[in-house]
Design a protein around this motif. Sequence first.
Motif, PDB file in Angstrom:
ATOM      1  N   MET A   1       2.200 -32.110  41.809  1.00 36.03           N
ATOM      2  CA  MET A   1       3.446 -32.846  41.598  1.00 36.03           C
ATOM      3  C   MET A   1       3.301 -34.307  42.011  1.00 36.03           C
ATOM      4  O   MET A   1       3.791 -35.212  41.319  1.00 36.03           O
ATOM      5  CB  MET A   1       4.585 -32.190  42.365  1.00 36.03           C
ATOM      6  CG  MET A   1       5.949 -32.803  42.101  1.00 36.03           C
ATOM      7  SD  MET A   1       7.320 -31.809  42.748  1.00 36.03           S
ATOM      8  CE  MET A   1       6.963 -31.883  44.512  1.00 36.03           C
ATOM      9  N   ASP A   2       2.622 -34.553  43.126  1.00 31.73           N
ATOM     10  CA  ASP A   2       2.401 -35.932  43.566  1.00 31.73           C
ATOM     11  C   ASP A   2       1.553 -36.696  42.555  1.00 31.73           C
ATOM     12  O   ASP A   2       1.824 -37.868  42.261  1.00 31.73           O
ATOM     13  CB  ASP A   2       1.711 -35.941  44.927  1.00 31.73           C
ATOM     14  CG  ASP A   2       2.614 -35.444  46.043  1.00 31.73           C
ATOM     15  OD1 ASP A   2       3.838 -35.369  45.826  1.00 31.73           O
ATOM     16  OD2 ASP A   2       2.089 -35.110  47.123  1.00 31.73           O
ATOM     17  N   VAL A   3       0.508 -36.037  42.019  1.00 31.47           N
ATOM     18  CA  VAL A   3      -0.350 -36.691  41.022  1.00 31.47           C
ATOM     19  C   VAL A   3       0.455 -37.024  39.774  1.00 31.47           C
ATOM     20  O   VAL A   3       0.358 -38.131  39.226  1.00 31.47           O
ATOM     21  CB  VAL A   3      -1.550 -35.788  40.665  1.00 31.47           C
ATOM     22  CG1 VAL A   3      -2.285 -36.334  39.443  1.00 31.47           C
ATOM     23  CG2 VAL A   3      -2.507 -35.678  41.842  1.00 31.47           C
TER      24      VAL A   3
ATOM     25  N   GLU B   1      10.321 -22.535  45.524  1.00 35.03           N
ATOM     26  CA  GLU B   1       8.986 -22.642  44.949  1.00 35.03           C
ATOM     27  C   GLU B   1       8.603 -24.092  44.636  1.00 35.03           C
ATOM     28  O   GLU B   1       9.438 -24.894  44.212  1.00 35.03           O
ATOM     29  CB  GLU B   1       8.896 -21.838  43.644  1.00 35.03           C
ATOM     30  CG  GLU B   1       9.295 -20.378  43.781  1.00 35.03           C
ATOM     31  CD  GLU B   1       8.168 -19.519  44.319  1.00 35.03           C
ATOM     32  OE1 GLU B   1       7.120 -20.084  44.691  1.00 35.03           O
ATOM     33  OE2 GLU B   1       8.343 -18.294  44.363  1.00 35.03           O
ATOM     34  N   VAL B   2       7.341 -24.416  44.845  1.00 30.11           N
ATOM     35  CA  VAL B   2       6.789 -25.703  44.417  1.00 30.11           C
ATOM     36  C   VAL B   2       5.819 -25.386  43.287  1.00 30.11           C
ATOM     37  O   VAL B   2       4.650 -25.090  43.524  1.00 30.11           O
ATOM     38  CB  VAL B   2       6.072 -26.438  45.564  1.00 30.11           C
ATOM     39  CG1 VAL B   2       5.525 -27.777  45.078  1.00 30.11           C
ATOM     40  CG2 VAL B   2       7.025 -26.652  46.727  1.00 30.11           C
ATOM     41  N   TRP B   3       6.310 -25.393  42.061  1.00 29.72           N
ATOM     42  CA  TRP B   3       5.491 -24.987  40.916  1.00 29.72           C
ATOM     43  C   TRP B   3       4.323 -25.945  40.711  1.00 29.72           C
ATOM     44  O   TRP B   3       4.495 -27.158  40.786  1.00 29.72           O
ATOM     45  CB  TRP B   3       6.355 -24.919  39.668  1.00 29.72           C
ATOM     46  CG  TRP B   3       7.431 -23.884  39.777  1.00 29.72           C
ATOM     47  CD1 TRP B   3       8.775 -24.109  39.931  1.00 29.72           C
ATOM     48  CD2 TRP B   3       7.256 -22.466  39.800  1.00 29.72           C
ATOM     49  NE1 TRP B   3       9.440 -22.913  40.029  1.00 29.72           N
ATOM     50  CE2 TRP B   3       8.540 -21.890  39.960  1.00 29.72           C
ATOM     51  CE3 TRP B   3       6.140 -21.632  39.702  1.00 29.72           C
ATOM     52  CZ2 TRP B   3       8.733 -20.519  40.010  1.00 29.72           C
ATOM     53  CZ3 TRP B   3       6.338 -20.258  39.756  1.00 29.72           C
ATOM     54  CH2 TRP B   3       7.613 -19.714  39.908  1.00 29.72           C
ATOM     55  N   PHE B   4       3.161 -25.388  40.469  1.00 25.33           N
ATOM     56  CA  PHE B   4       1.892 -26.110  40.332  1.00 25.33           C
ATOM     57  C   PHE B   4       1.370 -26.634  41.657  1.00 25.33           C
ATOM     58  O   PHE B   4       0.251 -27.125  41.729  1.00 25.33           O
ATOM     59  CB  PHE B   4       1.982 -27.284  39.336  1.00 25.33           C
ATOM     60  CG  PHE B   4       2.214 -26.893  37.916  1.00 25.33           C
ATOM     61  CD1 PHE B   4       1.185 -26.417  37.126  1.00 25.33           C
ATOM     62  CD2 PHE B   4       3.462 -26.989  37.358  1.00 25.33           C
ATOM     63  CE1 PHE B   4       1.402 -26.050  35.816  1.00 25.33           C
ATOM     64  CE2 PHE B   4       3.691 -26.624  36.049  1.00 25.33           C
ATOM     65  CZ  PHE B   4       2.662 -26.145  35.271  1.00 25.33           C
ATOM     66  N   GLY B   5       2.170 -26.600  42.718  1.00 24.12           N
ATOM     67  CA  GLY B   5       1.743 -27.094  44.010  1.00 24.12           C
ATOM     68  C   GLY B   5       2.171 -28.530  44.241  1.00 24.12           C
ATOM     69  O   GLY B   5       2.327 -29.321  43.315  1.00 24.12           O
TER      70      GLY B   5
END
Length: 343
Positions: free
Chosen positions: A125-127, A117-121
């Motif tokens: 995460m990059d931001v 999973e990539v939580w929050f997208g």
Amino acid sequence: MAGFRLPPEEPEVSPQQPPQQVRVAGDLVSDDERSVAADSWSIKSEYGSTLDDDQRHADAAEALSSAANFRANSDYNSDKEEPDPEGMASMLGLQSYWDSAYADELANFREHGHAGEVWFGADVMDVVASWTKSLCISISQGHMLNHVEDLKSEPVEENDKYLSSWSVLDIGTGNGLLLQELSKQGFSDLTGVDYSEDAINLAQSLANRDGFSCIKFLVDDVLDTKLERQFQLVMDKGTLDAIGLHPDGPLKRIMYWDSVSKLVAPGGLLVITSCNSTKDELVHEVSNLSQRRIGVSQEHEIKDEEACREPPFRYLNHVRTYPTFMFGGSEGSRVATVAFLRN
């Protein structure tokens, strides 16, 4: 740990494979039920930064109830015709839920190489990683800018010089991907902790595979931490959200703030990313910490009441680049990232 999610790649599962079960709060809960509970969190994230909590919770409950209608009554050990949506949502506050989730993801990684999973997208995460980098550089340069996004780009060598002094702790690190992004930004003293041993095994495996040997991972519960070190930067992406979903959420949140106040070094930063609390709600919660401290000091006849009047954290900045929308007469975004300065 939780919030906006990108769906993982579908593993190859034999149709004859029976659904696994995990024990949660005394009941057997199937993978389907755990999936619905996770979806409820994603539903909450669609309204997570509006101020209309009643609407947000009502929509999440409605979606959960609708999903429950597709399941046989035998799936539930309950006298109710439908499962309690709030009870389903509270599963995400239990360690047994995350132990089972990361056991599945670790097995999936070992079989298929998927990160999970990539939580929050990935975009969020990059931001979070780039914004936190800019904030830390600004502080290192002696600036306290209101809009971190306005910072001018520095040469990479200059960034490394500023960021090398920042010790970083990611609480509830999950698969550790946020620490990988922070490493790409130039941070080098990186530690991730999670109370799920399989989460740490997954994070370590991913770091080894992707060449991030500098990141340290430890099994540790932030509410009962065994860490004796303080950090200049503590990151929380969804952990406070999960703690708030525990059946004893209000008490657990008090324990959370007491613990992180000891983990963040004086003058250091706490950066929280949440889909269930707005920026204003987080700031309000921090401002109320001083009142709770005063009550504790009076109850236990602590003489140094003046020291308790100052909250351990104060608001410093927040991300302003997330998309916003109007809902219920208020403007907000679906995710909030807020930085607090340790007094």
